[in-house]
Design an enzyme around this catalytic site. Structure first.
Site, PDB file in Angstrom:
ATOM      1  N   SER A   1      34.647  40.308  31.083  1.00  0.00           N
ATOM      2  CA  SER A   1      34.051  39.068  30.555  1.00  0.00           C
ATOM      3  C   SER A   1      33.415  39.262  29.182  1.00  0.00           C
ATOM      4  O   SER A   1      33.489  38.365  28.326  1.00  0.00           O
ATOM      5  CB  SER A   1      32.999  38.528  31.534  1.00  0.00           C
ATOM      6  OG  SER A   1      33.610  38.189  32.753  1.00  0.00           O
TER       7      SER A   1
ATOM      8  N   ASP B   1      44.426  46.475  38.126  1.00  0.00           N
ATOM      9  CA  ASP B   1      43.114  45.979  38.565  1.00  0.00           C
ATOM     10  C   ASP B   1      43.330  44.966  39.707  1.00  0.00           C
ATOM     11  O   ASP B   1      44.140  44.039  39.573  1.00  0.00           O
ATOM     12  CB  ASP B   1      42.448  45.295  37.355  1.00  0.00           C
ATOM     13  CG  ASP B   1      40.991  44.970  37.567  1.00  0.00           C
ATOM     14  OD1 ASP B   1      40.339  45.634  38.384  1.00  0.00           O
ATOM     15  OD2 ASP B   1      40.492  44.042  36.888  1.00  0.00           O
TER      16      ASP B   1
ATOM     17  N   ASN C   1      33.702  48.562  35.131  1.00  0.00           N
ATOM     18  CA  ASN C   1      34.690  47.562  34.720  1.00  0.00           C
ATOM     19  C   ASN C   1      34.064  46.451  33.881  1.00  0.00           C
ATOM     20  O   ASN C   1      33.088  45.817  34.311  1.00  0.00           O
ATOM     21  CB  ASN C   1      35.284  46.886  35.967  1.00  0.00           C
ATOM     22  CG  ASN C   1      36.242  47.769  36.718  1.00  0.00           C
ATOM     23  OD1 ASN C   1      36.316  48.971  36.473  1.00  0.00           O
ATOM     24  ND2 ASN C   1      36.980  47.175  37.647  1.00  0.00           N
TER      25      ASN C   1
ATOM     26  N   HIS D   1      32.635  47.194  39.746  1.00  0.00           N
ATOM     27  CA  HIS D   1      33.302  46.032  39.157  1.00  0.00           C
ATOM     28  C   HIS D   1      32.225  45.075  38.646  1.00  0.00           C
ATOM     29  O   HIS D   1      31.025  45.277  38.871  1.00  0.00           O
ATOM     30  CB  HIS D   1      34.168  45.332  40.217  1.00  0.00           C
ATOM     31  CG  HIS D   1      35.457  46.030  40.452  1.00  0.00           C
ATOM     32  ND1 HIS D   1      36.661  45.504  40.080  1.00  0.00           N
ATOM     33  CD2 HIS D   1      35.719  47.250  40.997  1.00  0.00           C
ATOM     34  CE1 HIS D   1      37.621  46.365  40.389  1.00  0.00           C
ATOM     35  NE2 HIS D   1      37.075  47.439  40.955  1.00  0.00           N
TER      36      HIS D   1
HETATM   37  P1  13P Z   1      33.303  41.282  34.542  1.00  0.00           P
HETATM   38  O1  13P Z   1      33.750  39.891  34.860  1.00  0.00           O
HETATM   39  O2  13P Z   1      31.847  41.454  34.817  1.00  0.00           O
HETATM   40  O3  13P Z   1      33.661  41.692  33.164  1.00  0.00           O
HETATM   41  O4  13P Z   1      34.064  42.278  35.556  1.00  0.00           O
HETATM   42  C1  13P Z   1      35.379  42.701  35.305  1.00  0.00           C
HETATM   43  C2  13P Z   1      35.991  43.411  36.457  1.00  0.00           C
HETATM   44  O5  13P Z   1      35.352  43.803  37.409  1.00  0.00           O
HETATM   45  C3  13P Z   1      37.437  43.647  36.398  1.00  0.00           C
HETATM   46  O6  13P Z   1      37.920  44.195  37.581  1.00  0.00           O
HETATM   47  O1  G3H Z   2      38.382  41.114  38.159  1.00  0.00           O
HETATM   48  C1  G3H Z   2      38.724  40.259  37.376  1.00  0.00           C
HETATM   49  C2  G3H Z   2      39.097  40.619  35.995  1.00  0.00           C
HETATM   50  O2  G3H Z   2      38.130  40.125  35.101  1.00  0.00           O
HETATM   51  C3  G3H Z   2      40.463  40.117  35.674  1.00  0.00           C
HETATM   52  O3  G3H Z   2      40.440  38.746  35.530  1.00  0.00           O
HETATM   53  O4  G3H Z   2      42.280  38.018  37.036  1.00  0.00           O
HETATM   54  O5  G3H Z   2      41.411  36.499  35.227  1.00  0.00           O
HETATM   55  O6  G3H Z   2      42.778  38.518  34.654  1.00  0.00           O
HETATM   56  P1  G3H Z   2      41.824  37.880  35.625  1.00  0.00           P
HETATM   57 ZN    ZN Z   3      36.924  43.581  39.341  1.00  0.00          ZN
END
Ligand code: 13P
Ligand code: G3H
Ligand code: ZN
Length: 335
Positions: free
Chosen positions: A280, A94, A277, A234
């Site tokens: 959170s 990711d 995605n 995302h």
């Molecule tokens: P959220 O913070 O809305 O869960 O999005 C996660 C995400 O886009 C990870 O790439």
């Molecule tokens: O895009 C962000 C995702 O929620 C991943 O978050 O970089 O804190 O692991 P992180």
């Molecule tokens: Zn993301």
């Protein structure tokens, strides 16, 4: 060097094609620890859903890249043990931010990578994405690119405002880079604070804050330019109010946390958006359950007694997303 096929993983190509045709989206859930992974796999197996396990750069730093890779391999075996003969599990990087990071994940057994050059000047984004695609495709690893900037925090990158994806750029970007899917910006953002209360209106029936709608006109324009091309969203957590309330009730302090309404995501999932995605919402489900145990049983100090309820709460949330929001239940190629 290990190829993901040896680990029993799959890339995203076939599952995205089926999702677009079938009008549903594949869940892409981030994981950093064993409880999240167990909950994701149980939810996917019990609903017979394909699933994307996402590892961010931060997750790699937190949990160790080698350990995460073996956990994903273990996840395939776990799914089979739970009774799913032919699980479809993707291990995806990711928000990869460099060629070297993407290459290292591919070499380690990831089946899909995202190269996020969205904050770079357009030509640099094209060049970087193309370089990753050229490497990844040698091993049949699929690549997600991104055009447009989401507001909020993306790992170390933080943007104050959205820049919606420019539909005029998508044909050129997809053709020149050869990427397999495209993340676009239509008003979602990362984290639990996606909108300011002053951007929202109050729903008279529920008294809840309702955020402004996503820019579906941008999504429509992108789909018109690239018919049938896999699109990714995302920042798609819904920030369930009951989890926020539980966290605040038991000593937390999440003020005015607002997410994407699930109806908006349901609508997106029916279109060419085939990967959604969510990170959170898992963090909220975990934190709410742990806070509740700590508050109600202050003498408890066995981690299994608070991580267990956290895992159950995450599993419930993952299942809800699959069944009621994304519609990917029962969509394995072979059940
Ligand atoms: P959220 O913070 O809305 O869960 O999005 C996660 C995400 O886009 C990870 O790439
Ligand atoms: O895009 C962000 C995702 O929620 C991943 O978050 O970089 O804190 O692991 P992180
Ligand atoms: Zn993301």
């Amino acid at each position: 060097m290990v190829n993901y096929k040896e680990l029993g993983l799959v890339n995203t190509r076939d599952m995205f094609a089926r999702a677009i045709k079938g009008g549903y989206a594949i869940p892409a859930f981030n994981f950093n620890n064993m409880e999240q992974l167990q909950a994701i796999i149980k939810a996917a197996v019990e609903t017979k859903s394909p699933v994307i396990l996402q590892v961010s750069k931060g997750a790699r730093n937190y949990a160790n890249q080698t350990l995460l890779r073996y956990m994903a391999e273990g996840a395939v075996a776990y799914a089979k043990e739970l009774g799913c003969e032919h699980p479809e599990i993707v291990l995806h990087l990711d928000h990869g931010d460099s060629f070297e990071l993407c290459k290292s994940c591919i070499d380690l057994g990831f089946s899909s990578v995202m190269i996020d050059g969205s904050h770079l000047p357009y030509e640099e984004n094209v060049a970087l994405t193309k370089k990753v695609v050229e490497y990844a495709h040698q091993f049949d690893v699929t690549v997600e690119g991104e055009l447009g900037v989401l507001a909020g925090v993306e790992d170390e990158v933080c943007a104050e405002h959205h820049t919606y994806t420019n539909p005029e750029e998508v044909i050129d970007f997809a053709t020149r880079t050869g990427c397999d899917s495209l993340a676009i910006s239509i008003g979602t953002s990362h984290g639990a604070y996606k909108f300011k209360p002053e951007q929202c209106h109050v729903d008279p029936a529920t008294g809840r804050l309702v955020p402004p709608p996503l820019a579906f006109e941008v999504l429509d324009a992108v789909m018109e330019k690239l018919p049938g091309f896999p699109i990714v969203l995302h920042g798609s957590s819904s920030v369930p109010q009951e989890e926020v309330d539980t966290i605040n009730k038991f000593g937390g302090k999440l003020d005015a946390a607002i997410g994407i309404p699930e109806e908006e995501l349901r609508k997106a999932a029916k279109s060419a958006v085939c990967k959604i995605n969510i990170d959170s919402d898992s963090r909220l489900a975990m934190t709410a359950a742990i806070r509740q145990v700590f508050a109600e049983k202050p003498a408890e100090f066995d981690p299994r007694k608070y991580l267990g309820p956290a895992r159950d709460n995450m599993e419930k949330m993952y299942k809800h997303k699959i069944l009621n929001v994304l519609g990917s239940d029962g969509k394995l190629a072979q059940c």
